[in-house]
Design a protein around this motif. Structure first.
Motif, mmCIF file in Angstrom:
data_model
loop_
_atom_site.group_PDB
_atom_site.id
_atom_site.type_symbol
_atom_site.label_atom_id
_atom_site.label_comp_id
_atom_site.label_asym_id
_atom_site.label_seq_id
_atom_site.Cartn_x
_atom_site.Cartn_y
_atom_site.Cartn_z
ATOM 1 N N HIS A 128 0.857 -1.182 0.000
ATOM 2 C CA HIS A 128 0.000 0.000 0.000
ATOM 3 C C HIS A 128 0.895 1.234 0.000
ATOM 4 C CE1 HIS A 128 -2.286 -3.335 1.596
ATOM 5 N NE2 HIS A 128 -3.405 -2.679 1.395
ATOM 6 N N ARG A 129 0.666 2.135 -0.956
ATOM 7 C CA ARG A 129 1.593 3.246 -1.164
ATOM 8 C C ARG A 129 0.859 4.576 -1.312
ATOM 9 N NH1 ARG A 129 6.560 0.875 -2.568
ATOM 10 N NH2 ARG A 129 7.413 2.774 -3.490
ATOM 11 N N ALA A 130 1.580 5.644 -0.991
ATOM 12 C CA ALA A 130 1.147 7.004 -1.292
ATOM 13 C C ALA A 130 1.839 7.437 -2.578
ATOM 14 C CB ALA A 130 1.502 7.950 -0.153
ATOM 15 N N TYR A 131 1.055 7.867 -3.563
ATOM 16 C CA TYR A 131 1.572 8.300 -4.865
ATOM 17 C C TYR A 131 1.447 9.818 -4.961
ATOM 18 C CZ TYR A 131 1.109 3.367 -6.055
ATOM 19 O OH TYR A 131 1.214 1.999 -6.077
ATOM 20 N N ILE A 132 2.514 10.468 -5.410
ATOM 21 C CA ILE A 132 2.491 11.920 -5.510
ATOM 22 C C ILE A 132 3.035 12.358 -6.861
ATOM 23 C CG2 ILE A 132 4.725 12.195 -4.325
ATOM 24 C CD1 ILE A 132 3.445 14.735 -3.033
ATOM 25 N N ALA A 133 2.197 13.074 -7.599
ATOM 26 C CA ALA A 133 2.582 13.645 -8.898
ATOM 27 C C ALA A 133 3.045 15.078 -8.649
ATOM 28 C CB ALA A 133 1.398 13.615 -9.856
ATOM 29 N N VAL A 134 4.198 15.433 -9.199
ATOM 30 C CA VAL A 134 4.816 16.720 -8.850
ATOM 31 C C VAL A 134 5.407 17.392 -10.084
ATOM 32 C CG1 VAL A 134 6.453 17.895 -7.314
ATOM 33 C CG2 VAL A 134 5.486 15.686 -6.630
ATOM 34 N N SER A 135 5.308 18.704 -10.104
ATOM 35 C CA SER A 135 6.067 19.550 -11.040
ATOM 36 C C SER A 135 6.576 20.766 -10.288
ATOM 37 C CB SER A 135 5.189 20.019 -12.212
ATOM 38 O OG SER A 135 4.978 18.981 -13.136
ATOM 39 N N MET A 136 7.795 21.186 -10.617
ATOM 40 C CA MET A 136 8.366 22.372 -9.984
ATOM 41 C C MET A 136 7.787 23.635 -10.615
ATOM 42 S SD MET A 136 10.194 20.868 -7.786
ATOM 43 C CE MET A 136 11.280 22.096 -7.020
ATOM 44 N N ARG A 137 7.813 24.719 -9.838
ATOM 45 C CA ARG A 137 7.347 26.018 -10.284
ATOM 46 C C ARG A 137 8.540 26.973 -10.409
ATOM 47 N NH1 ARG A 137 2.022 27.304 -9.279
ATOM 48 N NH2 ARG A 137 2.649 29.425 -8.675
ATOM 49 N N ASN A 138 8.268 28.169 -10.889
ATOM 50 C CA ASN A 138 9.322 29.168 -11.025
ATOM 51 C C ASN A 138 9.304 30.197 -9.908
ATOM 52 O OD1 ASN A 138 10.400 28.121 -13.452
ATOM 53 N ND2 ASN A 138 8.716 29.070 -14.616
ATOM 54 N N ASP A 139 8.514 29.913 -8.864
ATOM 55 C CA ASP A 139 8.446 30.822 -7.726
ATOM 56 C C ASP A 139 8.584 30.000 -6.445
ATOM 57 O OD1 ASP A 139 6.013 29.532 -7.443
ATOM 58 O OD2 ASP A 139 4.830 31.198 -8.242
ATOM 59 N N ARG A 140 8.191 30.560 -5.325
ATOM 60 C CA ARG A 140 8.331 29.867 -4.036
ATOM 61 C C ARG A 140 6.986 29.371 -3.507
ATOM 62 N NH1 ARG A 140 12.849 28.408 -1.294
ATOM 63 N NH2 ARG A 140 12.328 29.520 0.631
ATOM 64 N N ARG A 141 5.977 29.306 -4.367
ATOM 65 C CA ARG A 141 4.664 28.847 -3.949
ATOM 66 C C ARG A 141 4.582 27.323 -3.983
ATOM 67 N NH1 ARG A 141 1.870 31.756 -0.947
ATOM 68 N NH2 ARG A 141 -0.100 30.841 -1.671
ATOM 69 N N GLU B 259 -2.564 26.165 -0.477
ATOM 70 C CA GLU B 259 -1.475 26.983 -1.023
ATOM 71 C C GLU B 259 -0.626 27.538 0.109
ATOM 72 O OE1 GLU B 259 -2.040 29.651 -4.221
ATOM 73 O OE2 GLU B 259 -3.920 28.739 -4.894
ATOM 74 N N LEU B 260 0.680 27.393 -0.034
ATOM 75 C CA LEU B 260 1.618 27.887 0.973
ATOM 76 C C LEU B 260 2.785 28.569 0.285
ATOM 77 C CD1 LEU B 260 0.801 24.628 1.792
ATOM 78 C CD2 LEU B 260 1.724 25.460 3.949
ATOM 79 N N ASP B 261 3.545 29.288 1.083
ATOM 80 C CA ASP B 261 4.760 29.944 0.618
ATOM 81 C C ASP B 261 5.937 29.304 1.343
ATOM 82 O OD1 ASP B 261 6.964 31.781 0.331
ATOM 83 O OD2 ASP B 261 5.523 33.319 -0.268
ATOM 84 N N LEU B 262 6.955 28.902 0.604
ATOM 85 C CA LEU B 262 8.119 28.275 1.224
ATOM 86 C C LEU B 262 8.794 29.181 2.252
ATOM 87 C CD1 LEU B 262 9.796 26.365 -1.735
ATOM 88 C CD2 LEU B 262 9.149 25.393 0.474
ATOM 89 N N GLY C 63 19.032 23.475 -0.943
ATOM 90 C CA GLY C 63 18.190 24.528 -1.472
ATOM 91 C C GLY C 63 19.010 25.793 -1.693
ATOM 92 N N PRO C 64 18.334 26.923 -1.902
ATOM 93 C CA PRO C 64 16.882 27.070 -1.774
ATOM 94 C C PRO C 64 16.113 26.300 -2.851
ATOM 95 C CG PRO C 64 17.842 29.044 -2.724
ATOM 96 C CD PRO C 64 18.982 28.184 -2.302
ATOM 97 N N LEU C 65 14.921 25.826 -2.485
ATOM 98 C CA LEU C 65 14.080 25.063 -3.398
ATOM 99 C C LEU C 65 13.188 25.990 -4.200
ATOM 100 C CD1 LEU C 65 12.794 22.208 -1.021
ATOM 101 C CD2 LEU C 65 14.751 22.125 -2.568
ATOM 102 N N GLN C 66 12.783 25.509 -5.356
ATOM 103 C CA GLN C 66 11.686 26.143 -6.074
ATOM 104 C C GLN C 66 10.378 25.651 -5.459
ATOM 105 O OE1 GLN C 66 13.822 24.827 -10.015
ATOM 106 N NE2 GLN C 66 12.027 26.049 -10.568
ATOM 107 N N GLY C 67 9.324 26.416 -5.693
ATOM 108 C CA GLY C 67 8.005 25.946 -5.313
ATOM 109 C C GLY C 67 7.593 24.779 -6.188
#
Length: 422
Positions: free
Chosen positions: A65-78, A92-95, A127-131
């Motif tokens: 049993h697994r948690a699946y997460i689809a992700v894409s990076m953004r060009n900001d810190r959101r 929605e959060l801000d890094l 980091g710093p990481l992108q959003g």
């Protein structure tokens, strides 16, 4: 007789379906394809409960049993996060505005488990990481004591590792174990400080460092591991997991109190961790003299020391050969003793868990015990493969007799660790 509807089997979805569910949710929510999909498993602990933060050994397996997460990076810190339960209102959060519990920027929703991992990455110097945008879909039972929150954290961690090109974890096929230890620490920090659950590292270690077809013998003093073959089906056995459906939370204070009791007992005994106090009788003599809290501390310490001994014995049984003959009965007895100790000395069981365990034993289980943090959650039973349904029916009947909601069941198969799927 119980109808078939009474027995609810909560088996894992096919990985391809999990991947597609996460991808589809991402596309429907954000309007673009994700960069990739990562996943991480829940876990079940065969034995070794409440000893991880005491430096003792544990023996978990990763679930299918697994948690699946689809992700894409953004060009900001959101950060934008969505799950099937929250698709009507994206989190929605801000890094730059994520902080520990009690701080100005505390995160009080489920998003803490994902955003907290990003926060921990940056605090550790990655980091710093992108959003990023992320869509979560999970088939790890929630609230069942099977580490659904750790699965979220670890899926997020391997995703950020890949997308940030940090090269920490390696792949499922060729894992970097030392790097995965780093990710364990990051995920644990996220859960402790951002989500506010004062857990040890067992859950995250299982999700990141287990191997398919193996149990993980984890020494929590130095976090070293050994992989022990664990294929019950080949031995005509099964590990039946009974999700009691009883309310379960590790952030409600009870878990923290048990941990505080252990730390206080270790201080009185003059050791760093209770794993160093191997003599129950000697520890009892010292703790019996501390006053009002003496009986409680004696009970807590007695559980920890005896559970450490049981876990070491169980690991020895597995390394000696297949679970058959005398080894099978010894393993079952160790599981039974573990539950009784957790119920009577550590006092982390509950009526639903006790009824499930008693019913499973009465139906012919070799051994049965609660698993996880307790106060609800799940129990496990070591049973003959062809008797798993009979045991499940007996447990469900015991619940029906009390007018309780029927438990859910699954069979635990040692699964693969966290990694990228597509």
């Amino acid at each position: 007789m119980l109808s078939d509807k009474i027995i609810t089997w909560n088996e894992a979805v096919d990985p391809r379906a999990g991947i597609e569910n996460a991808r589809t949710l991402f596309v429907e929510t954000f309007g673009t394809e994700p960069t990739g999909v990562w996943s991480a498993p829940g876990r079940v602990n065969i034995i070794g409960e409440h000893v991880d933060y005491n430096g003792g050994p544990c023996l978990p397996i990763a679930l299918p049993h697994r948690a699946y997460i689809a992700v894409s990076m953004r060009n900001d810190r959101r950060i934008r996060l969505v799950s099937p339960q929250t698709r009507e209102q994206i989190d929605e959060l801000d890094l730059d505005q994520i902080g520990p519990r009690g701080s100005e920027y505390e995160v009080t929703t489920w998003a803490a488990y994902l955003a907290g991992v990003a926060w921990a990455f940056e605090r550790a110097g990655y980091g710093p990481l992108q959003g990023f945008d992320a869509a979560l879909w999970s088939c790890v039972p929630r609230g069942g004591g099977l580490s659904s929150s750790a699965a979220l954290e670890c899926a997020m961690a391997v995703a950020l590792d890949d997308l940030g090109d940090f090269g920490i974890a390696g792949t499922v096929q060729a894992p970097h174990d030392e790097g995965r230890k780093i990710l364990v620490d990051l995920c644990r920090r996220a859960e402790n400080e951002i989500a506010g659950a004062n857990t040890g590292g067992l859950d995250q270690t299982a999700s990141l460092r287990c191997r398919a077809g193996h149990a993980l013998a984890l020494d929590c003093r130095d976090m070293s591991v050994a992989h022990i073959p664990f294929d019950l089906a080949s031995e005509d056995l099964a590990l039946l997991v009974i999700d009691t459906r009883a309310a379960h939370s590790l952030a409600d204070g009870q878990y923290g109190q048990r941990r505080a009791d252990s730390e206080e007992a270790a201080r009185i005994l003059g050791v760093n961790l209770l794993v160093e106090a191997e003599d129950v009788e000697a520890a009892t003599r010292v703790l019996s003299e501390v006053g009002a809290d003496s009986q409680r501390l004696v009970q807590r310490t007695r559980h920890v020391i005896s559970e450490i001994a049981r876990t070491r014995a169980f690991i020895d049984v597995l390394t000696q050969g297949p679970l058959e003959g005398e080894r099978l009965y010894v393993a079952g007895a160790l599981m039974n003793d573990s539950h009784d100790s957790l119920r009577d000395d550590y006092e982390v069981s509950c009526e639903e868990l006790d009824v499930a365990v008693a019913a499973a034993r009465a139906a012919g289980a070799y051994g049965a015990r609660m698993t996880g943090g307790g106060f609800g959650g799940s129990a496990i039973a070591l049973v003959r493969l062809n008797e798993a349904e009979k045991v499940a029916r007996t447990v469900a009947r015991a619940y029906a007799d009390r007018g309780w909601e029927s438990p859910h069941f699954l069979t635990a198969i040692a699964g693969a660790p966290a990694g990228r799927d597509i």
